[in-house]
Write a protein that holds these residues in place. Structure first.
Motif, mmCIF file in Angstrom:
data_model
loop_
_atom_site.group_PDB
_atom_site.id
_atom_site.type_symbol
_atom_site.label_atom_id
_atom_site.label_comp_id
_atom_site.label_asym_id
_atom_site.label_seq_id
_atom_site.Cartn_x
_atom_site.Cartn_y
_atom_site.Cartn_z
ATOM 1 N N ILE B 182 16.639 20.864 -26.618
ATOM 2 C CA ILE B 182 15.600 21.638 -27.333
ATOM 3 C C ILE B 182 15.020 20.788 -28.467
ATOM 4 O O ILE B 182 13.801 20.701 -28.636
ATOM 5 N N LYS B 183 15.912 20.135 -29.212
ATOM 6 C CA LYS B 183 15.476 19.303 -30.337
ATOM 7 C C LYS B 183 14.565 18.164 -29.852
ATOM 8 O O LYS B 183 13.522 17.880 -30.453
ATOM 9 N N LEU B 184 14.950 17.550 -28.744
ATOM 10 C CA LEU B 184 14.173 16.419 -28.230
ATOM 11 C C LEU B 184 12.792 16.888 -27.742
ATOM 12 O O LEU B 184 11.791 16.202 -27.957
ATOM 13 N N ILE B 185 12.758 18.046 -27.080
ATOM 14 C CA ILE B 185 11.464 18.571 -26.604
ATOM 15 C C ILE B 185 10.565 18.881 -27.807
ATOM 16 O O ILE B 185 9.371 18.591 -27.802
ATOM 17 N N LYS B 186 11.181 19.434 -28.858
ATOM 18 C CA LYS B 186 10.413 19.713 -30.081
ATOM 19 C C LYS B 186 9.827 18.420 -30.650
ATOM 20 O O LYS B 186 8.650 18.357 -31.012
ATOM 21 N N GLU B 187 10.645 17.396 -30.729
ATOM 22 C CA GLU B 187 10.174 16.101 -31.251
ATOM 23 C C GLU B 187 9.031 15.561 -30.392
ATOM 24 O O GLU B 187 8.041 15.036 -30.895
ATOM 25 N N GLY B 188 9.208 15.721 -29.091
ATOM 26 C CA GLY B 188 8.183 15.230 -28.154
ATOM 27 C C GLY B 188 6.853 15.945 -28.351
ATOM 28 O O GLY B 188 5.786 15.323 -28.349
ATOM 29 N N ILE B 189 6.908 17.275 -28.509
ATOM 30 C CA ILE B 189 5.672 18.046 -28.688
ATOM 31 C C ILE B 189 5.009 17.680 -30.017
ATOM 32 O O ILE B 189 3.786 17.548 -30.095
ATOM 33 N N GLU B 190 5.834 17.514 -31.048
ATOM 34 C CA GLU B 190 5.286 17.189 -32.367
ATOM 35 C C GLU B 190 4.743 15.767 -32.449
ATOM 36 O O GLU B 190 3.884 15.474 -33.257
ATOM 37 N N HIS B 191 5.264 14.899 -31.596
ATOM 38 C CA HIS B 191 4.850 13.495 -31.609
ATOM 39 C C HIS B 191 3.403 13.359 -31.127
ATOM 40 O O HIS B 191 3.024 13.902 -30.096
ATOM 41 N N LYS B 192 2.579 12.638 -31.872
ATOM 42 C CA LYS B 192 1.190 12.407 -31.474
ATOM 43 C C LYS B 192 1.151 11.187 -30.559
ATOM 44 O O LYS B 192 1.372 10.064 -30.994
ATOM 45 N N GLY B 193 0.906 11.426 -29.281
ATOM 46 C CA GLY B 193 0.900 10.339 -28.317
ATOM 47 C C GLY B 193 1.618 10.779 -27.051
ATOM 48 O O GLY B 193 1.964 11.956 -26.896
ATOM 49 N N PHE B 194 1.849 9.842 -26.163
ATOM 50 C CA PHE B 194 2.489 10.185 -24.893
ATOM 51 C C PHE B 194 4.006 10.227 -25.088
ATOM 52 O O PHE B 194 4.639 9.215 -25.394
ATOM 53 N N SER B 195 4.580 11.415 -24.925
ATOM 54 C CA SER B 195 6.025 11.531 -25.076
ATOM 55 C C SER B 195 6.645 12.004 -23.764
ATOM 56 O O SER B 195 6.039 12.790 -23.022
ATOM 57 N N LEU B 196 7.812 11.494 -23.474
ATOM 58 C CA LEU B 196 8.495 11.867 -22.239
ATOM 59 C C LEU B 196 9.953 12.175 -22.540
ATOM 60 O O LEU B 196 10.647 11.380 -23.188
ATOM 61 N N ILE B 197 10.385 13.351 -22.120
ATOM 62 C CA ILE B 197 11.785 13.730 -22.258
ATOM 63 C C ILE B 197 12.347 13.897 -20.854
ATOM 64 O O ILE B 197 11.958 14.811 -20.128
ATOM 65 N N GLU B 198 13.181 12.971 -20.482
ATOM 66 C CA GLU B 198 13.814 13.058 -19.165
ATOM 67 C C GLU B 198 15.038 13.958 -19.307
ATOM 68 O O GLU B 198 15.896 13.709 -20.164
ATOM 69 N N CYS B 199 15.115 15.009 -18.521
ATOM 70 C CA CYS B 199 16.212 15.955 -18.629
ATOM 71 C C CYS B 199 17.030 15.933 -17.346
ATOM 72 O O CYS B 199 16.500 16.258 -16.275
ATOM 73 N N ALA B 200 18.287 15.538 -17.465
ATOM 74 C CA ALA B 200 19.147 15.530 -16.283
ATOM 75 C C ALA B 200 19.459 16.975 -15.916
ATOM 76 O O ALA B 200 20.076 17.707 -16.679
#
Lengths: 178, 271, 373
Positions: B182-200
């Motif tokens: 959840i924390k990583l997805i939040k960081e990804g959404i807040e990040h300005k630019g292309f963000s990718l969260i790979e979730c196993a």
């Protein structure tokens, strides 16, 4: 004015397509109808390049040249190829460096030092197409020099006005001295 | 709390979902919803884009502006949406086959442009919807319906691929490590630019069964016992990391963002 | 008074598209359509729009659909090989009912073929290129001026009927330069999509004559899918709903054929022979017809401007009144199949087809006109 069918041929990169665009635009500015088209191979530079303009007072339907009334050839290859099968009334303008093939012996052939003039008089080889455009315009009495000049000035990159004007003047001179 | 989250972000009329019992995708979908809730984003300003595959059904279940596109093309559709509406939060949910095989080209080029969007990969190491064929993330030697003698392909590390292609934020979570994910997805959404969260994710139906790795509990237990946080992994040797999955934030860079760059083009062209 | 300027067909398409409201273009370079991408990259930011060169043809089509669902009029352009690659997503735009315009500047194929040579070999692909039953509108211009106005019409039809529309060009017209008057004040109507904004409204509601309104601008959080879907836009496995959906999709074009179909006729009143052609071929046909008329031959021309849907009813009115129809097209015989299906035994059907990469000449058509006389 009778319908004119102009074919310009040379090697890719010599600017024959731009030359036909300028001639078509000049004709349009002069109140005539004009269509321009081209055919070319995959090469951006080198390879054979052919471009055409049809100028007429009437509507122009078919867009390709069928019976050229005028041919410009800047390379031996293009002169040999497009010289074949021409109507006897077709006027040919060939660069002075080319050998005239037998097939056009009965045509009116004007030999003009276009490439040499661009290189040595104007000072830049790449202005050959502009030299040619002015020579063709003068030889065919297409539009007033001023009309042609305005069209050329609108088409060329900024900063090249002086050299292109020189090319136009030299081109016209070549045709006038024929 | 989970019920509230479901009421707010799920389209109840379209539940229950089609995912198998024990599938990790439901947990990951909830992680996405929780991240959005935590950030307090306007539901109307979120566009959720998916491709084709098990993971891609998430778009239909979640109550945002949603578009379920063609196989592999979610990022390409999302690129058009983002450029047309730079004010929207564009989130892509995609599977491993969707994003790293048929859609691999779009992944690397969107990463290269660093266009502002968040890609959440539900990686179950298998093609689930078509019945258990090996994917570009299936480990070498594993079995699948199209790898009956063992997989000879080498797997992609999707996060590393995205980082190498120019993504400005990459991270890895798992179905098991929900708070982290959840924390990583939040960081990804807040990040300005292309963000990718790979979730196993876990696929007990095909991957677990084909590889005799057990059901959901065993697959999740593996995640619990074999994941290493990225900051800790930095100090571990190659040998120590053998057989481990590195999770957490993997990279964060400051690259110019594409829609911002294009705004400058418009200003230049209008002068 | 607008000035007459020399413009290339491909450039005129961009001007027409922008006049129609295009504010997004995604594409991939391919001869002979590349000038459309180049011109869009220059012009779109000038009007506050967006141009993007994508990584391939597939993503270009996808990005166009994405921009359109986000409420922006969008276009892509390509040629044969790229047109093939776009087909899956064109089908998506059909079933999800996303307005967009796809320009195909046809070149000689199959495969890489003769990339710089003219052809009309994509006519059937334009109709049936994507899999499954789907509606299709394809418009074929035959002059630079028409490139401008038909681009506008493609956007209008696309917005009105919520469907992808193909501007089916050929190299003859795409690379042709001629004088064109671009009006300073647009003299045609521009149609914009209607967006129903009420929450809870079914986005795909309405009978076959209506077009569902939806998406991001509307305020409702709708779902869009390429799966068979119900009126709410959510996937369904229902055979009954699927049947209704497909029939409605086909019907919205069929039932509005009179509004969509456009054709042009010349000298048909007393014609015994009719030359039927479309796109760039019209130029040679008109030259031949005018020359034949000068020689006293009773010949006319019939030209579908919308190649799809084909002007079937009008052709069926013409065919019993004439002795012969000569179909001329730059392919091995595609529209001639449609003509044969419609005309049946009403009159004789002749065919001129060229597949060598050269242009059909007026002389070739004139010869055929006179041969059968």
């Amino acid at each position: 004015m009778a319908k004119m069918e102009l074919r310009l041929a040379g090697s890719g990169g010599q600017g024959v397509i731009l030359a036909t665009i300028i001639l078509a635009e000049a004709a349009l500015s002069g109140g005539k109808n004009a269509v321009q088209s081209q055919s070319y191979g995959p090469e951006a530079r080198g390879g054979m390049c052919k471009a055409e303009v049809i100028v007429s007072d009437e509507d122009i339907w078919f867009t390709k040249v069928v019976n050229p009334t005028f041919l410009l050839a800047l390379t031996q290859e293009s002169l040999d190829k497009y010289g074949k099968g021409l109507d006897k009334n077709c006027v040919i303008m060939a660069d002075a460096s080319l050998e005239i093939p037998d097939c056009i012996k009965d045509n009116k052939v004007i030999k003009v030092p276009i490439l040499k003039t661009a290189r040595e008089v104007v000072g830049k080889g790449f202005t050959a197409n502009i030299v040619a455009v002015a020579a063709i315009n003068e030889a065919l009495k297409l539009v007033p020099f001023e009309t042609l000049r305005d069209v050329v000035m609108a088409r060329i990159p900024k900063g090249t006005e002086a050299i292109n004007l020189k090319a136009l003047e030299e081109g016209e001179k070549l045709a006038k001295t024929l | 709390m989970p019920a509230e989250l479901i009421n707010k972000y799920m389209r109840e009329a379209h539940l229950p979902h089609i995912w198998c019992p024990g599938c990790g995708h439901g947990i990951l979908m909830r992680d996405v919803a929780q991240a959005i809730e935590d950030l307090g984003l306007d539901q109307n300003k979120i566009c959720l884009v998916s491709g084709i595959g098990c993971s891609s059904r998430a778009a239909g279940y979640m109550d945002f502006n949603t578009i379920h596109t063609t196989h592999g093309r979610a990022i390409a559709f999302a690129t058009g949406i983002k450029l047309a509406r730079p004010d929207m939060n564009v989130i892509v949910i995609a599977g491993d086959g969707d994003i790293a095989a048929i859609g691999g080209n779009h992944l690397i080029h969107a990463a290269r442009r660093n266009i502002d969007m968040t890609v959440v990969v539900f990686n179950n190491d298998i093609y689930g919807m078509t019945g258990g064929q090996f994917s570009p993330t299936t480990p070498t030697g594993d079995f699948a319906t199209t790898a009956p003698y063992g997989n000879i392909d080498r797997p992609f590390d999707i996060a590393a691929l995205a980082e190498a292609a120019g993504a400005s934020y990459t991270a890895r979570g798992t179905a098991y490590h929900a708070p982290l994910t959840i924390k990583l997805i939040k960081e990804g959404i807040e990040h300005k630019g292309f963000s990718l969260i790979e979730c196993a994710s876990v696929c007990p139906t095909y991957y677990g069964r084909k590889n005799k790795k057990g059901g959901s509990v065993e697959l999740m237990t593996w995640q619990k016992e074999n994941c290493v946080m990225s900051d800790k992994a930095q100090h571990m040797s190659k040998e120590e990391l053998e057989g481990k999955l590195v999770i957490g934030r993997l990279s964060e860079k400051d690259y110019p963002e594409y829609t911002e760059q294009y705004k400058k083009i418009i200003e230049k062209a209008r002068k | 008074m607008s000035k007459r300027v020399l413009m290339q067909g491909n450039e005129a398409v961009v001007e027409g598209a922008i006049a129609a409201g295009m504010r997004f273009y995604a594409g991939y370079p391919i001869t002979p359509s590349t000038e459309i991408a180049e011109q869009s990259s220059v012009r779109l930011p000038q009007v506050g729009g967006t141009f993007i060169q994508m990584e391939d043809e597939i993503s270009s089509m996808a990005a166009v659909i994405g921009a359109s669902v986000a409420g922006v009029k969008a276009m892509t352009a390509t040629s044969g090989p790229g047109f093939s690659l776009k087909q899956e997503n064109i089908g998506y735009a059909c079933i999800a009912e996303v307005p967009c315009v796809i320009v195909d500047v046809q070149r000689s194929g199959p495969s890489t073929g003769l990339p710089t040579s003219p052809s009309q070999g994509d006519v059937m692909q334009a109709r049936w290129g994507t899999h499954g039953d789907h509606p299709m509108i394809a418009v074929s211009p035959s002059s630079v001026s028409e490139c401008f106005y038909k681009a506008i019409r493609c956007f209008n039809l696309s917005e009105k009927y919520r469907t992808p529309v193909i501007l089916l060009m050929d190299e003859i017209v795409g690379h042709l330069r001629e004088g064109v008057e671009i009006p300073s004040v647009l003299d045609v109507e521009i149609i914009n999509r209607t967006v129903k904004s009420s929450e809870g409204h079914q986005p795909y509601e309405g009978d076959i004559h209506e077009i569902p309104g939806w998406h991001l601008n509307g305020g409702g959080r709708y779902n869009i899918t390429g799966l068979s879907h119900d009126l709410s836009g959510f996937p369904t496995n229902s055979n009954e709903i699927t049947d209704k959906l497909i029939r409605r999709l086909m019907g919205k074009i069929e039932h509005n054929a009179d509004d969509i179909i456009e054709y042009e006729e010349k000298y048909l009143d007393d014609a015994e022979t009719v030359v039927l052609c479309y796109g760039g071929t019209v130029r040679a046909a008109m030259s031949a017809v005018l020359e034949a008329r000068k020689q006293g031959v009773k010949v006319g021309m019939f030209r579908p401007v919308t190649v799809w849907p084909f002007p079937e009813r009008r052709l069926k009115e013409i065919s019993p009144k004439v002795k012969r129809i000569i179909v001329a097209e730059h392919n091995y015989g595609q529209i001639v199949l449609e003509v044969e299906r419609i005309v049946k035994n009403d009159c004789k059907i002749d065919f001129i087809g060229k597949v060598d990469g050269t242009v059909i000449t007026p002389a070739e058509i004139l010869k055929r006109i006179k041969e059968g006389k």
